[in-house]
Design a protein around this motif. Structure first.
Motif, short mmCIF file in Angstrom:
data_model
loop_
_atom_site.label_atom_id
_atom_site.label_comp_id
_atom_site.label_asym_id
_atom_site.label_seq_id
_atom_site.Cartn_x
_atom_site.Cartn_y
_atom_site.Cartn_z
N GLU A 146 0.99 -1.14 0.01
CA GLU A 146 0.24 0.13 0.19
C GLU A 146 0.84 1.31 0.16
OE1 GLU A 146 -2.93 1.40 -0.46
OE2 GLU A 146 -2.37 3.29 0.12
N TRP A 156 3.45 1.64 -1.39
CA TRP A 156 4.06 1.29 -2.68
C TRP A 156 3.06 2.41 -3.60
CZ3 TRP A 156 8.01 1.84 -5.78
CH2 TRP A 156 8.02 1.61 -7.21
N GLY A 157 1.91 2.44 -3.21
CA GLY A 157 1.02 3.57 -4.01
C GLY A 157 1.40 4.86 -4.13
N TRP A 158 2.41 5.11 -3.30
CA TRP A 158 2.93 6.72 -3.31
C TRP A 158 4.50 6.35 -3.44
CZ3 TRP A 158 -0.70 9.41 -3.90
CH2 TRP A 158 -1.85 9.40 -3.04
N GLY A 159 5.15 5.20 -3.96
CA GLY A 159 6.31 5.06 -4.23
C GLY A 159 7.26 4.64 -2.85
N TYR A 189 -0.82 7.13 5.85
CA TYR A 189 -2.47 7.38 6.02
C TYR A 189 -2.89 6.33 6.75
CZ TYR A 189 -7.38 7.95 5.49
OH TYR A 189 -8.74 8.19 5.35
N HIS A 225 10.72 -2.80 -7.98
CA HIS A 225 11.33 -1.59 -8.41
C HIS A 225 12.73 -1.59 -7.94
CE1 HIS A 225 11.94 2.79 -8.17
NE2 HIS A 225 11.67 2.52 -9.32
N GLU A 259 16.03 -1.58 -10.35
CA GLU A 259 17.28 -0.51 -10.14
C GLU A 259 18.65 -1.19 -9.99
OE1 GLU A 259 16.30 3.48 -9.29
OE2 GLU A 259 15.39 2.54 -10.92
N ASN A 319 4.86 -3.18 -13.76
CA ASN A 319 4.17 -3.12 -12.16
C ASN A 319 2.81 -2.73 -12.51
OD1 ASN A 319 4.57 -2.18 -9.46
ND2 ASN A 319 3.39 -0.60 -10.30
N VAL A 320 2.03 -3.36 -11.82
CA VAL A 320 0.67 -2.95 -11.71
C VAL A 320 0.16 -2.75 -10.18
CG1 VAL A 320 -1.87 -3.81 -12.30
CG2 VAL A 320 0.20 -4.90 -13.45
N ASP A 321 -0.37 -2.00 -10.07
CA ASP A 321 -0.99 -1.15 -8.83
C ASP A 321 -2.43 -1.54 -8.89
OD1 ASP A 321 1.51 -0.56 -8.05
OD2 ASP A 321 1.21 1.55 -7.86
#
Lengths: 439, 266, 574, 134
Positions: C195, C197-200, C212, C333, C337, C345-347
């Motif tokens: 979750e 990762w939704g914001w990186g 959050y 991710h 790198e 990637n699939v969110d």
């Protein structure tokens, strides 16, 4: 009493809206009203009711006119054509359900055909790019709930995906985007000042055919490297500004369309766009998504991939699956003269292929399976009309973000009209007999 | 070295897939055995002898075997695929995948070749007197390991996507090339004696491109560094050195970023 | 149905405690029966051969969106790696084309499991929104029974309920989702981290709060264990912990395992564990950077051996070029790198994410060698083979088709020594691990526990699978392997690569190594009955209206197309 | 008659979408797609009225369509024919061995052809393929 069917899926574009409501007559045979659909979806549901719609197969005569034949004759012609061909092309699949695609693939395997879908003239080059550099993506709900940077590059959803902007990308209020469109900055890149670009906060009128240069310039700008004064008609200051705007978001998305897939550069344009997305993930969260056209072109790619390992342009002629667009792709096969019969279903290459490829279809034994009369049916030797998937028969489809949605049946097809599945099932049985394959 | 000569008997209605026409497959076989090797037309399999008269004799090994294909080969796909040694002489033009995935030996085509010649090449030599199609010396779809070694020499022009994902070896084109040269390359040398269009060296990490003629539009990620005197393919001249593609990631060596080098003849 | 009698094989079966005795196995009406219960059986001569129950795969990525992304974006995985189908030789008349190595097509997946003697496999991560896709692929995977684990560890409902300590609501939601998606068990991947990762971002430690939602991975894991035992599901919580793949992560793993302390399994399926930690090889790393990377298999296995309410599977590194894929979005991710190879990637809205990156486990790279050693150490340090299972986390650490090679390494010290010698940096591998000092060689009885009886028990399916006890499903594999003979390492690998015979629910699937039937594949799912919970149902309605992009009516999986042959496991938690 | 050179792109429009669902044999399809959108600046050069039929010629073929003023512009030098059989008479079929024709970016010449007819969607294809042989 009429009845209203809810949660109906619109079988037109890759947006695959699933909130359509359809009112049908009490005998379940007539569509009376369609709610929530866009102009195109609305037309699609109503056209199923057209009185002049063909309901029996039609065979081309020597003088070019068409004569009605039975489904039995149509099955026999199709099976014989496929079984006797050395390299048949089975093209289309994008406007039918995954169930029909599956049966079609079994036929293709039995006869050693090439199976290709409409990605060939749509997002095939996207798939090539994905094979080269991958694709960081997400489902459409992530955009609705999180995205504050939206890029449309070479796509025009105002025309091609009419409800995309209201359902997913610009206007909806999501969990972290409570202010709707005010939560988001919209950037549009297009050589034409399109109706989508008129909504944009920032618009780049890229020089036609120079998308690759501009995308690579954005990547260069992100890294803070030197740029020439003007790239693709855009001054470098605006490119640095754009790179900053993307970087400064919390969650961004690039949507792209045929403006980049069909333009000079093709797969490389997408490759650069995906690479830009990947670069942006070093600063923030970014995703990218192709605006897929046909409502189930994505599904065709999925089914082909799990069954044969490749998403389109799959050559089964040698008894195992091979793939290499440029060799195994429909347009090249037709123009180069590599195939000896053409089966089309749920698509219209007659209208959407360059004319040199269409000429080849017209010159070969050919069958077109389609509910409509189309340029393809009118140059093929046999036209087999079928029920509308998503209206007269249900079945699974995949949205542009690969989310599977089971389409619904709303009304019965006209008396005696077969579905794609039923027709293909009969062809499969006959093909197996002809090829001596154990059932 | 022994020579096997293939003389066409009849043309196939569709294209003929002849991945078995290699010194490796012919070596140690009699002409009858060679004539019995399968070739493919679409989903049908045929003995090679149905389409060719086979004369001469194969050597004991691939290295001792030379194959001459007479007549028109422009509908033959996969000539010399995966060959490791020996020689193939094509007297006419050939279709796609000439020398695909070849690891050694030599192929000479007197006419033109179509797309994907030298795809996935690891070694050996491919010489074409005429023109080449797209994806010359390129990687197979999805593979990040393109041409690894060997040499491709085209006397005419070449199509788009030459040296795509190239890692090693050399490609020389005497004439002009279409768009996208050396895209994603991480090594190897490309020499264009004629003109290039746009999109040269895009996303290139390492490796060298020489262009003797002009480039329509340079990519934004190439920076001019200096003018240099160079001898290339026996020709001496002044070259402008550009380094790039700065849009792409680049490895460091001894603390220095390593760029691809684009030399433009002055 | 035909009766069969498999005569005179060396039988290995932990459920019957048979350790290689010569015995007969009888099959009637799809079940194992007493040998005197068959009247006119077809007799299979298994003398000089090894007989075991059908194998069970407890954790593999074999169906669904990220597997298919792997197929779509790796054409090179299929180049020169395909076999003919329908139109080929008469013996293949009944089978479909096969293609691919690390991410084989569905048909090849089914056939290859069968060839290895496996009859059941679990898809380890099903994104609920993509459940239909997973089921379509499982339908097209012949022969083997399959189930799929929906992912819960980053699901917004779960995060909110657990934050509020609403375990009843968590359980009610889980029951609803299992039914909606036709799922089998509770999977949690990088709880909270995906979750983030939704914001990186990511949650690397079990105490890192989720952005959050303000709940920690530790709380999510504990909450899911409690919900699982409240429902009494056949399988336990199936976890892929935080901080996968990083040097020094073994402490995070120990923290994750500690969530099981004080919890006891409550179910009617004879399952004893409350936590299954998957591919624990990837979570047993020491050092604090790649340069001093080392094995921490011993502290991890010491803990596992001492705690009977935990099971693990290994995730052996097979030293191949493969394709990594996981719902651990931030990890993939991180990996791209590192190796600069193509990244997908699939969110997935409200639920999870997934990433895919190709990876080459090169014997020339020291870290890969140590990873290889860690996998073997975990299995060889295990004191209870009924709680430590053989997997490769297919295709992450390598394709499942390498199981015979893993058996070779586990059953032969000589084979291990040969591999250690073949490493380019063998000294560094030996220094970074303990593998060179191990002389344990697993017995076939232990192998049967690690691949059959153990996984069946951990999945709560020991009433159907995993043994040769009369009454169980007649899933039987006959290997051309004589355990009484001296077998070279390569002979071990060869013998377990293709079964001589395979029976699946009483049907003959493989004869003399050739597939002769596509079987009667079933889809397993868990139907958990709970008390009506109006609050949870209201919450579900609300989230669909406001935040999902499909309607609730278009989310639930129905119909014969998706699950032509369902097998529901009933649980009553009312 | 003046002849102008433009860069042709094709693509979707909502009218095209509605028309293909309404029926490609219907006049509405021709009205939606048998057109070429030209920028006002280019119209001036062409020296023709709005809604005049024009002949479009490329290296790959020719077609008669109705010239209309571009609604999504300005974009001097660029002409737009909605995707469909009219555009496909003239687009560049070269795929660069990717499978994808170059539907966008074909050099064309446009000249007024007021006395010629815009064929309907079926006929424009049937006429073009007539007598096609392998």
């Amino acid at each position: 009493m009429t009845k209203t069917i809810t949660d109906v899926i619109c079988p037109f574009c890759g947006t695959l809206c699933d909130d359509i409501e359809v009112t049908v007559s009490d005998d379940g045979k007539k569509i009376l009203e369609v709610f929530n659909a866009c102009a195109i979806g609305n037309e699609k549901f109503h056209h199923a009711m057209a009185k002049d719609r063909p309901v029996r197969p039609r065979m081309q005569q020597a003088d070019g006119t068409y004569k009605e034949v039975s489904y039995d004759e149509a099955v026999e012609y199709t099976a014989q054509m496929l079984a006797n061909a050395k390299k048949p092309l089975m093209y289309g699949w994008s406007s039918t359900n995954c169930e029909a695609q599956s049966i079609g693939h079994e036929i293709a395997e039995a006869v050693g055909a090439v199976v290709d879908n409409t990605a060939a003239v749509c997002h095939g080059t996207t798939l090539i790019a994905v094979q080269d550099v991958g694709i960081p993506s997400c489902t459409l709900g992530e955009i609705k709930n999180r995205a504050d940077r939206i890029l449309f590059w070479g796509c025009n959803p105002a025309h091609a995906h009419p409800r995309h902007m209201s359902r997913y990308s610009i206007f909806p209020r999501g969990f972290f985007t409570g202010k709707g469109s005010q939560s988001r900055k919209l950037i549009v890149v297009d050589p034409r000042h399109s109706d989508t670009s008129k909504l944009a906060d920032v618009y780049y009128q890229v020089e036609q055919g120079r998308d690759y240069e501009l995308l690579q310039a954005f990547r260069t700008a992100l890294k803070g490297e030197w740029l020439p004064d003007v790239v693709a008609g855009i001054p470098k200051e605006r490119i640095y500004e754009g790179a900053e705007l993307m970087k400064s978001g919390r969650f961004g998305i690039i949507f792209f369309g045929m403006g980049v897939t069909q333009t000079l550069g093709k797969n490389h344009n997408i490759d650069a766009a995906i690479s830009l997305t990947k670069d942006l993930n070093e600063y923030t969260k970014f995703s990218i998504m192709p605006m897929r056209g046909h409502y189930n072109v994505t599904g065709s790619g999925e089914v082909l991939a799990w069954q044969f390992g490749f998403p389109y342009s799959v050559d089964l002629s040698r008894g195992y699956a091979r793939y290499n667009p440029g060799d195994t792709s429909s347009i090249d096969l037709l123009i180069r003269g590599e195939v000896d019969s053409v089966f089309t279903i749920a698509s219209d290459p007659g209208a959407h292929f360059p004319i040199s490829a269409v000429k080849r279809i017209a010159s070969l034994p050919s069958v077109a399976v389609d509910p409509h009369i189309t340029p393809t049916t009118e140059v093929s030797k046999l036209h087999v009309p079928v029920a509308f998937v998503g209206i007269e028969v249900g079945g699974n489809a995949y949205r542009m973000d690969n989310v599977p949605i089971d389409t619904r049946k709303v009304v019965d097809p006209p008396e005696g009209v077969l579905t794609d599945e039923q027709f293909l099932e009969r062809v499969l049985i006959r093909v197996k007999e002809l090829k001596g394959v154990k059932a | 070295m022994n020579t096997v000569t293939l003389t066409p008997k009849k043309q196939s209605d569709l294209y003929l897939e002849v991945n078995n026409i290699t010194p490796d497959m012919f070596a140690g076989k009699s002409t009858e055995q060679i004539a019995a090797l399968p070739v493919y037309v679409g989903n049908t399999e045929h003995p090679l002898g149905e389409f060719f008269t086979v004369t001469g004799a194969a050597g004991a090994s691939a290295a001792e075997t030379r194959i001459v294909i007479k007549g028109d080969s422009s509908r033959l796909k996969y000539i010399g695929m995966k060959m490791t040694a020996g020689e193939i002489e094509v007297e006419g033009s050939a279709d796609q995948y000439v020398g695909g995935w070849m690891a050694g030996g030599k192929i000479h085509v007197q006419g033109n070749v179509q797309a994907f010649a030298g795809v996935g090449m690891r070694g050996g030599e491919l010489l074409v007197d005429g023109n080449a199609g797209d994806y010359l010396g390129a990687a197979y779809r999805g593979d990040w390991r393109g041409m690894q070694g060997g040499k491709i020499y085209i006397k005419g022009n070449a199509g788009s996507d030459l040296g795509y994902f190239m890692n090693g070896g050399t490609i020389v084109v005497d004439g002009d090339v279409d768009v996208f040269v050396g895209t994603h390359a991480e090594g190897g040398t490309i020499i264009i004696k004629g003109n290039a269009k746009s999109k040269v060296g895009g996303q290139m990490v390492q490796g060298e491109i020489y262009v003797f003629g002009t480039i329509d539009v340079m990519l934004p990620g190439y920076i001019y560094r200096q003018e240099l005197e160079k001898e290339v393919e026996g020709m001496k001249g002044k070259f402008a050195l550009f380094e790039g593609d700065t849009a792409e990631r680049h490895p460091k060596r001894k603390g220095q970023l390593q760029y691809a080098k684009l030399y433009l003849k002055q | 149905m035909t009766e069969f009698l498999i005569k005179n094989g060396f039988v290995f079966d932990p459920t019957l405690k048979i350790k290689g005795d010569v015995a007969d196995v009888a099959i009637k009406n799809g079940k194992i029966v007493e040998t005197d219960a068959v009247k006119k059986p077809k007799v299979i001569d298994a003398s000089g051969k090894t007989v075991m129950a059908g194998g069970l795969e407890i954790h593999a990525h074999i169906a669904g969106p990220k597997v298919n992304v792997g197929r779509i974006y790796r054409p090179e995985d299929k180049l020169f790696n395909a076999t003919a189908g329908l139109k080929a030789t008469p013996t293949h008349m009944n089978t479909r084309m096969e293609g691919g190595f690390s991410i084989p097509t569905t048909y090849k997946t089914g056939y290859n499991y069968a060839r290895l003697g496996y009859t059941t496999a679990m898809e380890a991560a099903m994104p609920p929104l993509f459940a239909r896709h997973v089921h379509e692929e499982m339908r097209d995977t012949p022969i083997i029974d399959e189930g799929a684990y929906p992912v819960f560890g980053n699901n917004w409902f779960v995060l909110e309920y657990i934050k509020n300590r609403e375990i009843n609501n968590t359980a009610a939601y889980i029951a609803w989702l299992l039914e909606a998606t036709k799922g089998f068990a509770i999977k949690s991947v990088n709880p909270g981290g995906t979750e983030a990762w939704g914001w990186g971002l990511n949650c690397l430690q079990v105490t890192d709060p989720v952005p959050y939602f303000d709940v920690t991975p530790q709380e999510i894991t504990t909450g899911l264990i409690e919900a699982n035992e409240l429902l009494g599901l056949p399988h336990s919580l199936h976890i892929h912990g935080n901080n996968l793949g990083n040097p020094g992560n073994y402490t995070t793993t120990l923290d994750t395992l500690k969530a099981a302390e004080g919890h006891k399994a409550k179910n009617k399926f004879h399952r004893e564990q409350v936590l299954h930690h998957t591919h624990i090889q990837f979570h047993s790393y020491g050092g604090d950077k790649w340069a001093n990377f080392e094995s921490k298999a011993r502290p991890i296995m010491d803990y596992v051996n001492k705690h009977k309410n935990i099971t693990v599977d290994v995730g052996f590194v097979t030293l191949d070029e493969t394709t990594t894929m996981t719902a651990d979005g931030p990890f993939e991710h991180h990996l791209t790198e590192l190796n600069h190879l193509k990244w997908a990637n699939v969110d997935v809205e409200l639920e999870t994410a997934a990433g895919v990156v190709p990876y080459v486990y090169s014997p020339d790279i020291f870290v890969c060698g140590v990873q290889w050693a860690i996998g073997l150490e975990i299995a060889l340090l295990s004191k209870d083979p009924m709680r430590c299972f053989i997997t490769t986390d297919h295709p992450n650490a390598g394709p499942f088709t390498r199981y015979p090679r893993i058996l070779k390494w586990l059953m032969s010290q000589k084979a291990r020594d040969e591999q250690i010698k073949a490493f380019k940096n063998s000294d560094k591998v030996v220094n970074g691990s303990e593998i060179a000092s191990f002389d344990r060689e697993l017995t076939l009885y232990e192998v049967a526990a690690m691949t059959r009886a153990g996984p069946a028990k951990a999945l709560g399916l020991s009433h159907m699978y995993g043994g040769l006890k009369p009454g169980l499903d007649a899933d039987v594999a006959v290997y051309n392997f004589n355990p009484e003979k001296e077998n070279s390492p390569d002979e071990i690998e060869k013998a377990f690569s293709t079964v001589q015979y395979l029976f699946k629910t009483g049907e003959k699937i493989i004869k003399d190594g050739e597939i002769v039937s596509n079987g009667n594949k079933r889809t397993l799912w868990v139907h958990a009955k709970v008390e009506e919970n109006p609050q949870v149902m209201r919450d579900i309605e609300e989230k669909f209206v406001k935040y999902y992009t499909v309607t609730k009516g278009n989310y639930e999986v129905h119909g014969k197309h998706f699950i032509p042959n369902p097998l529901a496991i009933e649980v009553d938690a009312t | 008659m003046p002849k102008i050179t433009l860069n042709l792109i094709s693509g979707r429009t909502i009218q095209q979408g509605v028309a293909i669902e309404a029926g490609k044999e219907k006049p509405s399809y021709r009205e939606a797609c048998g057109i070429i959108e030209i920028d006002p600046v280019d119209f001036k050069q062409l020296g023709a009225w709005r809604n005049t039929n024009v002949r479009v010629t490329s290296a790959y073929g020719h077609v008669i369509v109705k010239a209309v003023e571009a609604t999504q512009g300005p974009h001097p030098g660029i002409a737009f024919i909605p995707m469909g059989p009219w555009a496909n008479q003239v687009v560049n079929p070269r795929t660069y061995s990717t499978g994808m024709p170059t539907f966008k970016g074909t050099p064309i010449e446009v000249e007024p052809a007021p006395s010629e007819e815009v064929l309907d969607g079926i006929r424009v294809v049937q006429e073009a393929v007539r007598g096609a042989k392998v």
